[in-house]
Scaffold this motif. Structure first.
Motif, mmCIF file in Angstrom:
data_model
loop_
_atom_site.group_PDB
_atom_site.id
_atom_site.type_symbol
_atom_site.label_atom_id
_atom_site.label_comp_id
_atom_site.label_asym_id
_atom_site.label_seq_id
_atom_site.Cartn_x
_atom_site.Cartn_y
_atom_site.Cartn_z
ATOM 1 N N ALA A 113 0.930 -1.225 0.112
ATOM 2 C CA ALA A 113 0.069 0.098 0.080
ATOM 3 C C ALA A 113 1.028 1.358 0.133
ATOM 4 C CB ALA A 113 -1.083 -0.059 1.226
ATOM 5 N N GLY A 114 1.651 1.149 0.910
ATOM 6 C CA GLY A 114 2.916 2.468 0.920
ATOM 7 C C GLY A 114 3.564 2.858 -0.447
ATOM 8 N N LEU A 115 3.982 1.659 -1.239
ATOM 9 C CA LEU A 115 4.591 1.898 -2.403
ATOM 10 C C LEU A 115 3.581 2.531 -3.421
ATOM 11 C CD1 LEU A 115 6.910 -1.222 -2.735
ATOM 12 C CD2 LEU A 115 7.727 1.178 -2.492
ATOM 13 N N MET A 116 2.317 2.051 -3.630
ATOM 14 C CA MET A 116 1.449 2.240 -4.514
ATOM 15 C C MET A 116 1.108 3.732 -4.122
ATOM 16 S SD MET A 116 -2.261 0.429 -5.650
ATOM 17 C CE MET A 116 -2.912 0.694 -4.099
ATOM 18 N N LEU A 117 0.512 4.102 -2.934
ATOM 19 C CA LEU A 117 0.113 5.422 -2.449
ATOM 20 C C LEU A 117 1.289 6.533 -2.795
ATOM 21 C CD1 LEU A 117 -2.109 4.672 0.520
ATOM 22 C CD2 LEU A 117 -2.899 5.306 -2.014
ATOM 23 N N ALA A 118 2.562 6.162 -2.338
ATOM 24 C CA ALA A 118 3.578 6.805 -2.465
ATOM 25 C C ALA A 118 3.951 7.224 -3.774
ATOM 26 C CB ALA A 118 4.593 6.551 -1.709
ATOM 27 N N THR A 119 3.843 6.073 -4.729
ATOM 28 C CA THR A 119 4.134 6.316 -6.186
ATOM 29 C C THR A 119 2.781 7.342 -6.873
ATOM 30 O OG1 THR A 119 5.050 4.231 -6.375
ATOM 31 C CG2 THR A 119 4.043 4.850 -8.441
ATOM 32 N N LEU A 120 1.644 7.108 -6.459
ATOM 33 C CA LEU A 120 0.700 7.907 -7.087
ATOM 34 C C LEU A 120 0.655 9.255 -6.569
ATOM 35 C CD1 LEU A 120 -2.358 5.690 -6.327
ATOM 36 C CD2 LEU A 120 -1.545 6.316 -8.402
ATOM 37 N N ALA A 121 1.327 9.758 -5.335
ATOM 38 C CA ALA A 121 1.528 10.852 -4.930
ATOM 39 C C ALA A 121 2.475 11.801 -5.784
ATOM 40 C CB ALA A 121 2.423 11.041 -3.472
ATOM 41 N N HIS A 122 3.276 11.118 -6.642
ATOM 42 C CA HIS A 122 4.427 11.778 -7.308
ATOM 43 C C HIS A 122 3.947 11.769 -8.762
ATOM 44 C CE1 HIS A 122 7.197 12.231 -4.066
ATOM 45 N NE2 HIS A 122 7.163 11.163 -3.859
ATOM 46 N N ALA A 123 3.297 10.633 -9.100
ATOM 47 C CA ALA A 123 2.817 10.533 -10.564
ATOM 48 C C ALA A 123 1.546 11.145 -10.900
ATOM 49 C CB ALA A 123 2.472 8.914 -10.703
#
Length: 479
Positions: free
Chosen positions: A194-204
């Motif tokens: 979840a952390g990887l997906m949400l943090a990725t979305l934050a920048h993308a």
């Protein structure tokens, strides 16, 4: 060809929209008088010009989930405001860690920005692949094998004691605050995913906030459902099985009451053993002014992770998993008016949305505990509070029957459920009950306003019950 969907949360409505577009006669039955499940917005009981999001407030997947990407909320009149600051994590005794939409700016302000860039830069560059992998049905070849190669080592590192490979106390806290959205022990594979997906979305793509409140999302789904002949019934609790094919956007254990002795004995035993996770206590504030932050950069952060440093957050999640209230609970907060100024009423009052992570079924009023957390980083916070609406975890099911004991993940925020659903079945959206299927967050890919559990359940129903193998287009109709 008729189909009933029980529950009008985002997953139930996603399934209903797909089935209605496939030509079925669809009705959605909702026990509450306002539809939307975990994406509802209601007026404050005292200050009518202020509205509160009852469950979800910020929607990182509203633009990026495969379902919503095709459904295209903006084309349907839903304005998704994307703030410059995706989220921030205040830290004791030092400047806050801030996750900007801009990856470079985020890295520039961290003690070891290069470590953050190594973790998330390659994932943000392949956001569609990452989301497709982590929100996939786990039974098909991932849409991007390259994304799988990038995610796998990062998942193993951040989901294990090797999570220290992310350097810098501020960066570690920043990532841990995002991973804590799962409400699970950390480190773990499910929190790391979840952390990887949400943090990725934050920048993308950023973390969008629906203008007017979360209610805009189910309203758009309902409008499409009705355009295609679907029916919505409000204020009616389902206590016995509807006729025909049924999709349940409910907690799995709801089937015990609905079907009773008609449940296959082995499945009934499995459901009786089903375990819900830790919960959240909801505390909504009405503020008369902006929060007086020590760190001025927090004034621009609509989403806040208020759990302190990594060690403090990990301890808090360990404590609630053991059934204890931590001295410093993990608190998530949102100030939607920073992205949507219309959420401020004529007298300058605005909503503050918060969750505090607590043990399952907690009866504790967490308003004072949440206030104390804010006071750590914003002395004088109490002075701008003009209203407090506090709901302990044990009472959240009155707002949404799926939130058993306050568990907003409906028991699905663990690695086993993320793969198998509530029972060990190859197709986790099916049940051994003829013509009965599950589409709630208890089924893969788990919690979040993404519609994917509804999509996978609808795909199963259309194939098995109606012989329809191709999913209909979700593109908006021409105006």
């Amino acid at each position: 060809m008729e189909l009933t969907v029980v529950g009008s949360g985002p997953n139930g409505l996603a399934a209903a929209v797909i089935c209605a577009r496939a030509g079925l006669s669809v009705r959605v039955i909702e026990a509450q008088t306002v539809p939307g499940g975990g994406a509802r917005t209601l007026a404050d009981p005292e200050f009518g010009g202020v509205t509160h999001d009852i469950c979800s407030a910020v929607h990182p997947l509203a633009l990026a989930s495969p379902f919503f990407a095709e459904f295209d909320l903006p084309a349907r009149g839903v304005t998704l405001a994307v703030p410059e600051v995706s989220y921030a994590n205040p830290l004791p005794g030092r400047p806050a860690a801030v996750g900007y939409r801009d990856l470079r700016r985020t890295c520039d302000e961290l003690d070891d920005g290069a470590s953050w860039r190594r973790l998330l830069g390659p994932l943000a560059a392949d956001c569609d692949g990452v989301v497709g992998l982590l929100l996939g049905d786990k039974r098909s070849v991932p849409p991007s094998l390259a994304a799988a190669v990038r995610v796998a080592p990062r998942l193993l590192a951040q989901g294990s004691p090797a999570w220290g490979t992310l350097a810098g106390e501020d960066a570690r806290a920043l990532f841990t605050g995002v991973a804590a959205h799962t409400i699970s022990r950390m480190p773990s594979l499910v929190s790391a995913g979840a952390g990887l997906m949400l943090a990725t979305l934050a920048h993308a793509v950023g973390w969008p906030i629906p203008v007017g409140g979360s209610q805009a999302i189910p309203d758009a789904l309902i409008a499409d459902l009705r355009t295609h002949g679907g029916e919505l019934i409000l204020g009616e609790e389902v206590t016995s099985p509807p006729s025909g094919v049924v999709l349940y956007d409910t907690a799995p254990t709801a089937l015990l009451d609905i079907y009773g002795d008609r449940l296959p004995s082995r499945y009934a035993k499995t459901l009786r053993r089903y375990r819900y996770g830790p919960g959240v206590a909801k505390v909504d504030f009405v503020l008369s002014d902006d929060i007086p932050w020590r760190d001025a950069r927090l004034r621009d952060a609509p989403t806040l992770h208020m759990g302190g440093d990594r060690a403090t957050m990990a301890l808090a999640e360990k404590e609630i998993a053991a059934g204890r209230h931590p001295r410093w609970p993990m608190v998530l907060a949102s100030l939607p008016h920073l992205a949507d100024p219309k959420r401020v009423d004529a007298q300058g009052r605005r909503p503050l949305w918060t969750y505090a992570h607590v043990p399952a079924g907690s009866t504790v009023d967490m308003a004072e505990a949440v206030t104390e957390v804010f006071e750590r980083f914003a002395p004088g916070f109490r002075d701008v509070v003009v209203g407090v609406r506090s709901v302990p975890a044990a009472r959240l099911s009155a707002h949404n029957a799926n939130l058993v004991g306050g568990d907003i993940g409906v028991g699905g925020n663990n690695m086993v459920s993320a793969l198998t659903g509530p029972a060990l079945r190859w197709n986790p959206w099916s049940t051994p009950i003829p013509k009965a299927y599950l589409c709630s967050s208890a089924t893969p890919p788990g919690g979040g306003v993404h519609g994917m559990a509804g999509l996978y359940a609808a795909r199963t129903v259309l194939r098995r019950e109606f012989g329809i193998r191709a999913l209909p287009s979700l593109a908006p109709l021409p105006r």
